[in-house]
Design an enzyme around this catalytic site. Sequence first.
Site, PDB file in Angstrom:
ATOM      1  N   ASN A  76      -2.953   3.595  -1.036  1.00 19.70           N
ATOM      2  CA  ASN A  76      -3.038   5.057  -0.927  1.00 19.70           C
ATOM      3  C   ASN A  76      -2.939   5.409   0.557  1.00 19.70           C
ATOM      4  O   ASN A  76      -3.897   5.225   1.300  1.00 19.70           O
ATOM      5  CB  ASN A  76      -4.384   5.513  -1.516  1.00 19.70           C
TER       6      ASN A  76
ATOM      7  N   GLU B  95     -11.352  12.783  -2.332  1.00 15.47           N
ATOM      8  CA  GLU B  95     -10.939  13.705  -1.252  1.00 15.47           C
ATOM      9  C   GLU B  95     -10.277  14.950  -1.845  1.00 15.47           C
ATOM     10  O   GLU B  95     -10.402  16.045  -1.284  1.00 15.47           O
ATOM     11  CB  GLU B  95     -10.009  12.964  -0.275  1.00 15.47           C
TER      12      GLU B  95
ATOM     13  N   HIS C 172      -8.772  11.858  -6.839  1.00 18.85           N
ATOM     14  CA  HIS C 172      -9.403  11.154  -5.719  1.00 18.85           C
ATOM     15  C   HIS C 172     -10.521  12.033  -5.166  1.00 18.85           C
ATOM     16  O   HIS C 172     -10.416  13.259  -5.160  1.00 18.85           O
ATOM     17  CB  HIS C 172      -8.346  10.877  -4.635  1.00 18.85           C
TER      18      HIS C 172
ATOM     19  N   LYS D 112      -2.710   8.256   1.832  1.00 16.03           N
ATOM     20  CA  LYS D 112      -3.364   9.540   2.136  1.00 16.03           C
ATOM     21  C   LYS D 112      -2.444  10.370   3.039  1.00 16.03           C
ATOM     22  O   LYS D 112      -1.220  10.299   2.901  1.00 16.03           O
ATOM     23  CB  LYS D 112      -4.752   9.306   2.732  1.00 16.03           C
TER      24      LYS D 112
ATOM     25  N   GLU E 263     -14.265   4.429  -7.104  1.00 15.67           N
ATOM     26  CA  GLU E 263     -14.366   4.563  -5.653  1.00 15.67           C
ATOM     27  C   GLU E 263     -15.658   5.287  -5.301  1.00 15.67           C
ATOM     28  O   GLU E 263     -15.712   6.522  -5.322  1.00 15.67           O
ATOM     29  CB  GLU E 263     -13.183   5.381  -5.128  1.00 15.67           C
TER      30      GLU E 263
ATOM     31  N   GLY F 178     -13.534   4.668   3.410  1.00  9.04           N
ATOM     32  CA  GLY F 178     -13.218   4.741   4.834  1.00  9.04           C
ATOM     33  C   GLY F 178     -14.423   4.535   5.741  1.00  9.04           C
ATOM     34  O   GLY F 178     -14.351   4.751   6.952  1.00  9.04           O
TER      35      GLY F 178
ATOM     36  N   SER G 103     -12.993   0.881   1.267  1.00  9.99           N
ATOM     37  CA  SER G 103     -13.115  -0.094   2.353  1.00  9.99           C
ATOM     38  C   SER G 103     -12.747  -1.527   1.935  1.00  9.99           C
ATOM     39  O   SER G 103     -13.365  -2.490   2.395  1.00  9.99           O
ATOM     40  CB  SER G 103     -14.519  -0.057   2.964  1.00  9.99           C
TER      41      SER G 103
HETATM   42  C1  G2H Z   1     -10.709   4.958  -0.925  1.00 12.12           C
HETATM   43  C2  G2H Z   1      -9.670   4.068  -0.383  1.00 12.12           C
HETATM   44  C3  G2H Z   1      -8.334   4.337  -1.024  1.00 12.12           C
HETATM   45  P1  G2H Z   1     -10.207   3.183   2.053  1.00 12.12           P
HETATM   46  O1  G2H Z   1     -10.345   6.313  -0.735  1.00 12.12           O
HETATM   47  O2  G2H Z   1      -8.275   5.294  -2.016  1.00 12.12           O
HETATM   48  O3  G2H Z   1      -9.572   4.257   1.017  1.00 12.12           O
HETATM   49  O4  G2H Z   1      -9.715   1.835   1.608  1.00 12.12           O
HETATM   50  O5  G2H Z   1      -9.660   3.577   3.402  1.00 12.12           O
HETATM   51  O6  G2H Z   1     -11.701   3.282   1.972  1.00 12.12           O
END
Ligand code: G2H
Length: 247
Positions: free
Chosen positions: A9, A95, A93, A11, A163, A169, A209
Amino acid sequence: MRRKMAAGNWKMNGLRSSLAELDKLARAHPTAKCDLLVCPPATLLCAAATTCGNSAIRVGGQTCHDAVSGAHTGDISAQMLRDAGATAVILGHSERRQDHDERSEDVRLLAQAAQAANLQTVICVGESLFQRQATNTLDIIGAQLSLSIPDSSTGENLVVAYEPVWAIGSGMTPTPDQIGEVHDFMRARLEQRFGYGVGKSVRLLYGGSVKPANAAEIFAISNVDGALVGGASLKAEDFSPIIAALE
Ligand code: G2H
């Protein structure tokens, strides 16, 4: 036996120059033992589909509108994603839930539209830190699953990503026991609602993460069928070892 899956992703990251990373990844994975998906921003979708060419990598969108077309300035329909080369879309998601006030009921409408357009839907669920500390995690996840996932879902067109909002993140990851508890719960809920066959075949991804250093440990947890990866999907040198840990 469920096929493992690694989804990236991006983003709101990536310019045309970033396609060089996708090109590296595609060359590193001409074939793969697991499903590979990269979801760049919509501006890069067509070019990303071309870059991936005949490699094992599919491309997807990061959200869509529930209407097929019309007066919705700035929005993109599922059919448009499909037309641009996407075969999947991330929906709900956290976000999007936070920044665009998407409720689970909205996510379900988007997912219905996406599945009708023949897109695989990667539906995200997850609790906040406050909800976890209040020991409400499973209630929150249960409600998000039942309200966000449409009845038209199957083992092919539905993937669920767990998630935890507090792990996104942040560099913080839940313990294997915490991840396992939620994934086992999600599997049981899907089997209850869709029957054993379909419930057993839906892929459950962990996201938040994920990086090369923790991927193998996460993938060893029961009912974790892969990962939805944000930051570590932006560079081929980070995403490739995560994919390798799945294979
Ligand atoms: C969680 C994830 C991917 P990250 O949002 O959707 O992002 O790996 O940067 O935490």
